[in-house]
Design an enzyme around this catalytic site. Structure first.
Site, PDB file in Angstrom:
ATOM      1  N   GLU A 281      14.612   6.282  84.553  1.00 33.00           N
ATOM      2  CA  GLU A 281      15.476   6.937  83.567  1.00 33.00           C
ATOM      3  C   GLU A 281      16.213   5.907  82.734  1.00 33.00           C
ATOM      4  O   GLU A 281      17.211   5.321  83.176  1.00 33.00           O
ATOM      5  CB  GLU A 281      16.478   7.888  84.244  1.00 33.00           C
ATOM      6  CG  GLU A 281      15.837   9.111  84.866  1.00 33.00           C
ATOM      7  CD  GLU A 281      16.855  10.160  85.301  1.00 33.00           C
ATOM      8  OE1 GLU A 281      18.016  10.086  84.834  1.00 33.00           O
ATOM      9  OE2 GLU A 281      16.478  11.041  86.094  1.00 33.00           O
TER      10      GLU A 281
ATOM     11  N   GLU B 185      17.672  10.525  92.844  1.00 34.75           N
ATOM     12  CA  GLU B 185      18.989   9.889  92.839  1.00 34.75           C
ATOM     13  C   GLU B 185      19.787  10.178  94.122  1.00 34.75           C
ATOM     14  O   GLU B 185      21.021  10.262  94.092  1.00 34.75           O
ATOM     15  CB  GLU B 185      19.798  10.340  91.610  1.00 34.75           C
ATOM     16  CG  GLU B 185      19.163   9.932  90.295  1.00 34.75           C
ATOM     17  CD  GLU B 185      19.975  10.334  89.085  1.00 34.75           C
ATOM     18  OE1 GLU B 185      19.922   9.624  88.072  1.00 34.75           O
ATOM     19  OE2 GLU B 185      20.662  11.368  89.145  1.00 34.75           O
TER      20      GLU B 185
END
Length: 835
Positions: A252, A183
Site C-alpha cells: 500500500e 495489517e
C-alpha cells in the site's frame, strides 16, 4: 509429420496466447524479486476495488491503468459484500469478483488478490459481516474458534471459486499473489498470546489452500515462511522484510488519503508520490502497489470509518469518476517508464551506494557487460543542489530523485513535472423531466412521502434503559428510533414564563435528530475524530403528555483497531432541565425502539416497492421538511461525460437511481479555520494533514452516479432527506476537462511540451502562455519577472485548432526579454478545450 507439425503450431499458438493475455505459470520468489514462470519481475501494481465502481467501468479503469505503465491490478475481497448471511452468497453486479479478475486477465495484466478476509479499507466493519459478531462466543481476529471457522470457510470458498475458474497463475490465470489477513501487526499485541497464535494459524491455513502462488501478509512482523511480509505506508524505501530470503514488496503506497464528512480534503502532491516510489526502487524494491490507483465510490452504506465520505477518490491517479487525475497519472506514467528502462539491471545486480553530499547519494546498479543504471537522490527537504556524478553535473531539486538508465542521461526527476495537468469542472445541468412521466416537458414532477416521527409500526424492543444502537439494528439500517414520553403539569413555571426546558443528550455516536410531538427540535453529531457528542438545546413541551422521539444515526461502522467490533454507538443519557422539580433523567424511562424507516422497510426506492406507500404529487415541493422521501422521473444528462449528483442544498440522507444505491449524502462543511493551504509544498515527509484544502466548504458536494445506471428515459430518482433541504435545487453535474496545462524547463529531462484535449474536442484558445519565469499551477498561472511577449503567439502557431500538440521548448523558439537573471527558462501554458 503433419500431425506433429499441427501439434507444434497449436502449442506455439497457445504460448503466444498466454503471453498476450498475461497468463503467468509458476510463481516463486527469492530475496531480490518475484519469479514468474522463470523470469524475474519488477512490478507496478494498482489498487482498483471492484465494488467501488461498476462492471461497465472496469475495462476502462484497467486499460487506463495499463496505459499508465501498470502491470498488476490489486483488489481486496469484501467478505460482507459476498456473504450477506451465513452461507448466503452474492457475486452479482458490483460484486462479480470472477468477472473483475477476468477483465484484468483479458487486459494481459497480472492480479494480486487480497482475500483477507478482513480488509479495513475504510469499508464498513472492515469487511467482516456484522452477523458474525452476533454469533455467541465470537471475537474477531484472535484465536477464537468461531471466528477462525467462518473466516476459513469464506477464504476456502473464494480460493475454490478462483480455482474453478482457473484464475491462479499456477493454472495459467492472472493471480500471482494472494493475501491473508491485513495489517494485523498493528494490533496483534493488543490480543496477547491469542493474537500471536491467530497470526500463525492464519498463515498456515492460507498456505494449506494450495493455490500455487505465494501468500503475503502486510505489516506482519512475525509472518512465518513461506509467507512474505510486506510494507504499507507513505514511504517504504527503508523497509526490510523480516527474513532475508523474501523480496521487498510495498502493498500500500498511499498516493492520497480518504475523506471524512465535515473535514477538509487531503492532497498529496505528485512530486512526493513519485519521490517515494523512486526511492523504493532505488533501495531494492520489487513490487509497488498504489493504494488507491482508482479509489472510486462507497456506494450505498458501504463506507465505514465512521464518517467516511461516499467518495473514496483518495486523490488517486484515476479519479472517482474514471478520468486520469492529471498531472499525477502522467507524472507516474513517466516514472514507470524510467524504472522499466532500468529493470534488468535492478533485478540482476547489487547496488553500490555513493555519497554525493550531506543529504545526497547515488545508488548504482552495474553488470559485468558494462550496463549501468543510477538513482541520484537529494533528500534535503529545503535546498536544491547541483551534484557531480561520474564527472558530470546534475541539478537535483530538494526532495527529489533523478533516474539515469545509462548512468549518464537523466530521463526523469521526481520533482520536475512535465506531464500534462488539467482543469476539471463539474458542469451543472438541471434535472430534465422524462417524456414518459410529464405532459409538460419543462416541468419536473415531484412526489413526496413523509415518514412518521417516532414508532411507525409495531415496536422492535421495549426496555427501561438506553440500549446500544448497533446491538439493536445489527446494521440493518443507519437509523434507530428511541421513543419515550413525559407528562408536563399545567403549573410548570416555564409554561407561563416562556422559558423552554432544555434537553441534554449524551451519545457515543454518531448523530441524532430530536423530535418532540412530531416536530424537529434540533440535531447533533460527532465527527471522524471523536465519535461521541453532546446535545443541549431548548425543546417545546406542552402541558400534558409529550412524545419524545430521538432518531439515532450511524454513519458507517468502525473499520479497524483492537476489538473494534465492540465499539459502541447510540444514546447513553437523556435529561431534561428547567422543570419545577429539577432535572428529570429519562435514561431509565420506558423506551420503545424501532429499527430503520418505514420507507426502507418497504424498499420504496426500488421498482418493486414504490407502490407500497401513497406518494403525494405536489405542485409546490416542500423544502426544509424533515423525514421526507422525494421521487421524480428524469431523463439522463446529455453527452457521455461522467455524472455527479449535486446535493449542495440538501441536508443529510440517502439517494438512489433506478433502485441503485448512490449512497449517503451529507454536504457538511469543514471548519473555516482549518489548516488549509493555497499551494502545497511537496518537499518533506507527507502526512494527511499537510496539504489540506476546502476549509469552510462541504467535504463532499457531488455524488457519483455511474452512466450505466441510466436508462434512455424514465429514470426514477429517489431521495430520503433526514432534516430538511431544497430538492428543487438538486442538479446533475457532468465531469468535464475544460482546460489542459503543461510546463517545462530547458534543463528538464524532457524539454518537450505536450498538450492533448479530450476526445472530440480541440484547443480553441491559449488562455495563458509565458516563457521565462512563470509562477503558480494549472488554472492559476501568473507571469514572473521574466516573460517573452511572443509566448502566446508561439504556442498558438503550434497548437491552435488541434486536438493535440507537441513541441520542443528551446531558446531558438522563444526569445526571452526583460530581467531574466533567474537562469533556467520555463514555459507554462494553459489552453481551453472546446468541442
Amino acid at each position: 509429420m503433419g500431425k506433429l507439425f499441427c501439434s507444434s503450431c497449436c502449442l506455439l499458438f497457445f504460448l503466444l496466447l498466454c503471453f498476450e493475455l498475461g497468463l503467468a505459470g509458476n510463481v516463486t520468489y527469492d530475496a531480490r524479486s518475484l519469479i514468474v514462470d522463470g523470469q524475474r519481475k519488477l512490478l507496478i501494481s494498482a489498487s482498483i476495488h471492484y465494488p467501488r465502481s461498476v462492471p461497465a467501468m472496469w475495462p476502462g479503469l484497467v486499460q487506463t491503468a495499463k496505459e499508465g505503465g501498470v502491470d498488476v491490478i490489486e483488489t481486496y475481497v469484501f467478505w460482507n459484500g459476498h456473504e450477506i448471511a451465513p452461507s448466503v452468497y452474492n457475486f452479482e453486479g458490483r460484486f462479480d469478483l470472477v468477472k473483475f479478475v477476468k477483465t484484468v486477465q483479458q487486459a494481459g495484466m497480472y492480479c494480486i488478490l487480497r482475500i483477507g478476509p478482513f480488509v479495513a479499507a475504510e469499508w464498513n466493519y472492515g469487511g467482516v459481516p456484522v452477523w458474525l459478531h452476533y454469533i455467541p462466543g465470537t471475537v474477531f481476529r484472535t484465536d477464537n474458534e468461531n471466528f477462525k471457522f467462518y473466516m476459513q470457510r469464506f477464504m476456502t470458498y473464494i480460493v475454490d471459486l478462483m480455482k474453478k475458474e482457473k484464475l491462479f497463475a499456477s493454472q495459467g490465470g492472472p493471480i500471482i499473489l494472494s493475501q491473508v489477513e491485513n495489517e494485523y501487526g498493528y494490533y496483534e499485541q493488543g490480543y496477547g498470546e491469542g493474537g500471536k497464535r491467530y497470526a500463525q494459524w492464519a498463515a498456515k491455513m492460507a498456505v494449506a489452500q494450495n493455490t500455487g502462488v505465494p501468500w503475503i501478509m502486510c505489516q506482519q512482523y512475525d509472518a512465518p515462511d513461506p509467507v512474505i511480509d510486506t510494507c504499507n505506508g507513505f514511504y517504504c524505501d527503508a523497509f526490510k522484510p523480516t527474513a532475508p530470503h523474501r523480496p521487498k514488496i510495498w502493498t500500500e503506497n498511499w498516493p492520497g488519503w480518504f475523506q471524512l464528512f465535515g473535514a477538509p480534503n487531503p492532497h498529496r502532491p505528485a512530486e512526493d508520490v513519485s519521490f517515494a516510489v523512486a526511492r523504493f526502487f532505488q533501495k531494492g524494491g520489487t513490487v509497488n502497489n498504489y493504494y488507491m490507483y482508482h479509489g472510486g465510490t462507497n456506494f450505498g452504506r458501504t463506507a465505514g470509518g465512521p464518517f467516511i465520505t461516499t467518495s473514496y477518490d483518495y486523490e488517486a491517479p484515476i479519479d472517482e469518476y474514471g478520468l486520469p487525475n492529471l498531472p499525477k497519472w502522467g507524472h507516474l506514467k513517466e516514472l514507470h517508464r524510467a524504472i522499466k528502462l532500468c529493470e534488468n539491471l535492478l533485478l540482476t545486480s547489487n547496488p553500490v551506494n555513493i555519497s554525493l553530499g550531506p543529504s545526497q547519494e547515488a545508488d548504482v546498479y552495474a553488470d559485468a557487460s558494462g550496463g549501468c543504471a543510477a538513482f541520484l537522490a537529494n533528500t534535503d527537504d529545503k535546498n536544491d543542489v547541483t551534484v557531480t556524478f561520474r564527472n558530470a553535473s546534475y541539478h537535483l531539486p530538494a526532495w527529489s530523485v533523478s533516474i539515469l538508465p545509462d548512468c549518464k542521461t537523466e530521463v526523469y526527476n521526481s520533482a520536475k513535472v512535465t506531464s500534462q495537468a488539467s482543469v476539471v469542472e463539474m458542469v451543472p445541468e438541471d434535472l430534465k423531466p422524462s417524456v414518459q412521466s410529464s405532459k409538460d416537458s419543462k416541468t419536473l414532477n415531484w412526489e413526496v412521502f413523509v415518514e412518521k416521527a417516532g414508532i411507525w409500526a409495531e415496536a422492535d424492543l421495549v426496555k427501561s434503559s438506553l440500549e446500544d444502537h448497533v446491538n439493536i439494528t445489527k446494521d440493518a439500517s443507519d437509523y434507530l428510533w428511541y421513543t419515550t414520553s413525559i407528562t408536563v403539569s399545567e403549573d410548570e413555571k416555564f409554561l407561563k414564563q416562556g422559558r423552554s426546558p432544555v434537553l441534554m443528550i449524551d451519545s457515543k455516536g454518531h448523530a441524532v435528530h430530536v423530535f418532540v410531538n412530531g416536530q424537529l427540535q434540533g440535531s447533533a453529531s460527532g465527527n471522524g475524530t471523536v465519535f461521541p457528542f453532546k446535545y443541549k438545546k431548548p425543546i417545546a413541551l406542552k402541558a400534558g403528555k409529550n412524545e419524545i422521539s430521538l432518531l439515532g444515526i450511524t454513519v458507517g461502522l468502525p473499520t479497524a483497531g483492537p476489538r473494534y467490533e465492540w465499539i459502541p454507538a447510540g444514546l447513553t443519557s437523556v435529561v431534561i432541565k428547567g422543570l419545577n422539580n429539577g432535572p428529570v433523567d429519562l435514561s431509565k424511562n420506558t423506551w420503545t425502539y424501532k429499527i430503520g424507516l418505514e420507507g426502507e422497510k418497504l424498499a420504496i426506492y426500488t421498482p418493486g416497492g414504490m407502490n407500497r406507500v401513497n406518494w403525494v404529487a405536489t405542485p409546490k415541493v416542500p423544502k426544509m421538511q424533515p423525514l421526507t422521501w422525494y421521487k421524480t422521473i428524469v431523463d439522463p444528462p446529455t453527452g457521455d461525460e461522467p455524472v455527479g449528483l449535486d446535493m449542495l442544498y440538501m441536508g443529510k440522507g440517502l439517494a438512489w437511481l433506478n433502485g441503485e444505491e448512490i449512497g449517503r449524502y451529507w454536504p457538511r462543511k469543514s471548519p473555516k479555520n482549518g489548516k488549509c493551504v493555497e499551494q502545497c509544498d511537496y518537499r518533506g515527509k507527507f502526512m494527511p494533514d499537510k496539504c489540506l484544502t476546502g476549509c469552510g466548504k462541504p467535504t463532499q458536494r457531488w455524488y457519483h452516479v455511474p452512466r450505466s445506471w441510466f436508462k434512455p428515459s424514465g429514470n426514477t430518482l429517489v431521495i430520503f432527506e433526514e432534516r430538511g433541504g431544497e430538492p428543487t435545487k438538486i442538479k446533475f453535474s457532468k465531469r468535464r476537462t475544460s482546460a489542459v496545462c503543461a510546463s517545462t524547463s530547458e534543463d528538464y529531462p524532457s524539454a518537450t511540451l505536450h498538450l492533448k484535449c479530450p476526445e472530440d474536442t480541440h484547443i480553441s484558445k491559449v488562455k495563458f502562455a509565458s516563457y521565462g519565469t512563470p509562477r503558480g499551477a494549472c488554472g492559476s498561472y501568473q507571469m514572473g519577472d521574466c516573460h517573452d511577449p511572443n509566448s502566446v503567439s508561439a504556442v498558438e502557431k503550434e497548437c491552435a485548432k488541434r486536438n493535440e500538440c507537441k513541441f520542443q521548448v528551446s531558446a531558438q523558439k522563444f526569445s526571452s526579454k526583460g530581467n531574466c537573471s533567474a537562469g533556467r527558462m520555463k514555459l507554462a501554458v494553459e489552453v481551453i478545450c472546446s468541442s
